[in-house]
Write a protein that holds these residues in place. Structure first.
Motif, short mmCIF file in Angstrom:
data_model
loop_
_atom_site.label_atom_id
_atom_site.label_comp_id
_atom_site.label_asym_id
_atom_site.label_seq_id
_atom_site.Cartn_x
_atom_site.Cartn_y
_atom_site.Cartn_z
N ALA A 182 -39.06 -2.17 7.44
CA ALA A 182 -38.08 -1.09 7.31
C ALA A 182 -36.68 -1.67 7.40
O ALA A 182 -36.45 -2.71 8.01
N GLY A 183 -35.74 -0.99 6.76
CA GLY A 183 -34.34 -1.40 6.85
C GLY A 183 -33.64 -1.47 5.51
O GLY A 183 -32.42 -1.39 5.43
N GLY A 184 -34.40 -1.64 4.41
CA GLY A 184 -33.76 -1.71 3.09
C GLY A 184 -32.76 -2.85 3.03
O GLY A 184 -33.04 -3.99 3.43
N LEU A 185 -31.57 -2.54 2.55
CA LEU A 185 -30.53 -3.56 2.42
C LEU A 185 -30.09 -4.09 3.79
O LEU A 185 -29.56 -5.20 3.87
N MET A 186 -30.29 -3.32 4.85
CA MET A 186 -29.92 -3.81 6.18
C MET A 186 -30.77 -5.02 6.57
O MET A 186 -30.31 -5.89 7.31
N ILE A 187 -32.00 -5.07 6.07
CA ILE A 187 -32.89 -6.16 6.45
C ILE A 187 -32.90 -7.27 5.40
O ILE A 187 -32.96 -8.45 5.73
N TYR A 188 -32.82 -6.90 4.10
CA TYR A 188 -32.96 -7.90 3.05
C TYR A 188 -31.68 -8.18 2.27
O TYR A 188 -31.61 -9.17 1.54
N GLY A 189 -30.67 -7.32 2.39
CA GLY A 189 -29.45 -7.51 1.62
C GLY A 189 -28.29 -8.05 2.45
O GLY A 189 -27.64 -9.02 2.06
N ILE A 190 -28.02 -7.42 3.58
CA ILE A 190 -26.89 -7.82 4.42
C ILE A 190 -27.26 -9.06 5.22
O ILE A 190 -28.28 -9.08 5.91
N PRO A 191 -26.46 -10.12 5.17
CA PRO A 191 -26.81 -11.35 5.90
C PRO A 191 -26.80 -11.15 7.41
O PRO A 191 -26.12 -10.26 7.94
N ASN A 192 -27.53 -12.01 8.08
CA ASN A 192 -27.67 -11.92 9.53
C ASN A 192 -26.35 -12.12 10.25
O ASN A 192 -26.14 -11.57 11.33
N PHE A 193 -25.41 -12.89 9.67
CA PHE A 193 -24.15 -13.13 10.36
C PHE A 193 -23.28 -11.88 10.40
O PHE A 193 -22.31 -11.82 11.15
N LYS A 194 -23.63 -10.86 9.62
CA LYS A 194 -22.94 -9.56 9.70
C LYS A 194 -23.76 -8.53 10.47
O LYS A 194 -23.19 -7.68 11.16
N LEU A 195 -25.07 -8.59 10.33
CA LEU A 195 -25.95 -7.62 10.99
C LEU A 195 -27.23 -8.33 11.41
O LEU A 195 -28.09 -8.61 10.58
N ASP A 196 -27.33 -8.60 12.70
CA ASP A 196 -28.52 -9.27 13.21
C ASP A 196 -29.76 -8.42 12.91
O ASP A 196 -29.77 -7.21 13.11
N LYS A 197 -30.81 -9.08 12.43
CA LYS A 197 -32.00 -8.35 11.98
C LYS A 197 -32.72 -7.64 13.11
O LYS A 197 -33.52 -6.72 12.87
N SER A 198 -32.46 -8.02 14.34
CA SER A 198 -33.09 -7.31 15.46
C SER A 198 -32.65 -5.85 15.51
O SER A 198 -33.37 -5.01 16.06
N ILE A 199 -31.50 -5.53 14.93
CA ILE A 199 -30.96 -4.17 15.03
C ILE A 199 -31.75 -3.19 14.17
O ILE A 199 -32.26 -2.18 14.68
N PRO A 200 -31.91 -3.41 12.84
CA PRO A 200 -32.77 -2.49 12.09
C PRO A 200 -34.23 -2.54 12.53
O PRO A 200 -34.91 -1.50 12.50
N LEU A 201 -34.71 -3.70 12.96
CA LEU A 201 -36.09 -3.78 13.44
C LEU A 201 -36.28 -2.95 14.70
O LEU A 201 -37.32 -2.33 14.90
#
Length: 470
Positions: A182-201
């Motif tokens: 889950a997360g869409g662009l938050m997980i696969y589009g926006i790089p981790n240095f802008k949005l850590d993947k732990s947040i949408p997860l």
């Protein structure tokens, strides 16, 4: 008691410290340090508590920004978080990825008066991060369970926000998504240095614990239709985003095929998540030791250039056909990219591809019609730039949802977006709603959240108006 507000003339604007470029380009960690409570309260105290808060009116969600800034300044952190979360389904996401310099902070009265903006985004992020750390984030607990169910197609920002809102109202909610997370662009589009993947997860896990069902690997048109979903659910919410990349049509003979931005970013994000990525391992989707040219001027282009730097590219250049002042992306992102070693070529458009280089046409702006001006070829000579990898970051268009829907009465606008009632976001098919980029075209996460609220509230109202049989 002395006021803890209106300190903008005594306290300078100070966002969280950003790690030195030489250090941050060696990893994909977020670049900003977190506020400590005292610093967050200090910066919140700079708010002037305007009679007409332009920060709030320029926020798509209409967040009650002065209210939670005042609470934060007074040390009432939990209350500040609750006010922030009352209008924003994902404040910790917006605090990180919203272009505040173009929205709330850019329209801050303190900023307009020349004192430097109130650091709204940083305080917003800090409030939710604190709430998570302190255990204040409450799980979904509907007051009563409803008999109706809603099927949501798309697990991006709009789909996840709608799922939470509808589940809180007691609806049975099932989210369908083509990806494996889950997360869409938050997980696969926006790089981790802008949005850590732990947040949408973390958001996904909270939804699961709250009773939302997820079905991954499910694609509209391939695995089901809107008509099929309507037969299974009382309402359907479409939030599949805009994933059809706009591509360059360049003449020339070359063995180098331009990459779509999302293909490049998805490979990088999957690699960061620990997934095997064949194209990355083979080097096709890896910028290491390559001369990289990114074409485009939005935030996606900035994500690409900054990702290429972190992958160890030899050189990274961004081509943009307009000037710096008219770039659609965040000025902060451009500044970060420059400090990380990215070269920008303004008023430059790709003209032709050849092996090992890209030919560039100088451009000029005709401002006679006003606005951002009309882009025209300049008379200057065409020049070339060495390139081993060219990435197209020209924006996205919605996929043909009408064709994918299986014959439902869903109509498209001339732009290819879904036609929906602006007040309810219901499509031409009764009981089917659409939101986010699918309706408005490529846009910001915050607008997707706004649409999710609009459509979810319309669904709630619809079923509230249906009288139960006596």
């Amino acid at each position: 008691m002395a006021s803890r507000l209106l300190k903008f003339s005594k306290i300078v604007s100070q966002p969280p410290a950003v790690r030195e470029a030489s250090a941050r380009i060696s990893d994909f960690e977020e670049i900003s340090d977190a506020f400590i409570q005292e610093k967050a309260a200090e910066q919140a105290s700079r708010c002037s508590q305007c009679g007409i808060p332009f920060c709030q009116s320029h926020c798509p969600l209409g967040n009650h920004i002065p209210d939670w800034l005042q609470l934060a300044a007074e040390g009432r952190t939990r209350e500040a978080y609750e006010v922030s979360a009352s209008t924003n389904p994902m404040p910790e996401v917006c605090g990180r990825v919203c272009p505040q310099d173009k929205l709330c902070e850019g329209n801050c009265v303190v900023e307009k008066a020349g004192f430097g903006t109130v650091t709204i985004g940083a305080v917003e992020r800090w409030l939710t991060d604190t709430a998570v750390r302190e255990g204040w984030v409450r799980p979904i607990a509907p007051e009563r369970e409803r008999p109706e169910s809603v099927g949501i197609v798309g697990a991006g920002p709009a789909g996840m926000a709608a799922a939470e809102r509808l589940r809180r109202e007691g609806f049975k909610v099932t989210v369908y998504d083509r990806y494996d997370r889950a997360g869409g662009l938050m997980i696969y589009g926006i790089p981790n240095f802008k949005l850590d993947k732990s947040i949408p997860l973390r958001r996904h896990q909270a939804l699961v614990e709250g009773g939302v069902e997820f079905r991954f690997g499910w694609e509209l048109g391939r695995d089901g239709s809107v008509a099929g979903l309507r037969a299974e659910h009382d309402a359907v919410f479409l939030a599949i985003g805009a994933y059809a990349a706009r591509r360059l049509e360049l003449p020339g003979e070359t063995n180098m095929k331009p990459l779509a931005a999302l293909e490049f970013l998805t490979a990088s994000n999957r690699k960061g998540l620990g997934d095997p990525v064949e194209g990355f391992e083979a080097g096709d989707l890896n910028a290491r030791d390559k001369r990289v040219v990114v074409v485009g001027g939005g935030d996606t282009a900035m994500d690409c250039v900054r990702t290429a730097v972190r992958q160890g590219a030899k050189t990274v250049t961004c081509l943009y056909r307009r000037e710096r002042e008219t770039m659609p992306g965040s000025a902060r992102e451009v500044k970060h990219a420059e400090s990380e070693g990215v070269t920008f070529e303004w008023l430059s458009a790709p003209a032709r591809l050849a092996d090992g280089k890209i030919e560039i046409q100088p451009m000029k702006l005709d401002m006679s019609g006003g606005g951002r001006g009309r882009v025209l070829p300049d008379d200057g000579p065409v020049w070339s730039l060495e390139a081993d990898m060219v990435i197209e970051a020209l924006g996205f268009s919605p996929e043909d949802a009408a064709a994918m829907s299986g014959g439902a009465s869903i109509h498209l606008t001339p732009r290819g977006t879904i036609e929906a009632d602006p007040k309810t976001l219901q499509t031409g098919e009764p009981g089917v709603y659409a939101a986010g980029d699918l309706v408005r075209g490529p846009s910001l996460v915050v607008w997707a959240l706004k649409d999710a609220i609009t459509a979810s509230d319309a669904i709630v109202r619809h079923f509230a108006e249906i009288k139960e049989p006596a």
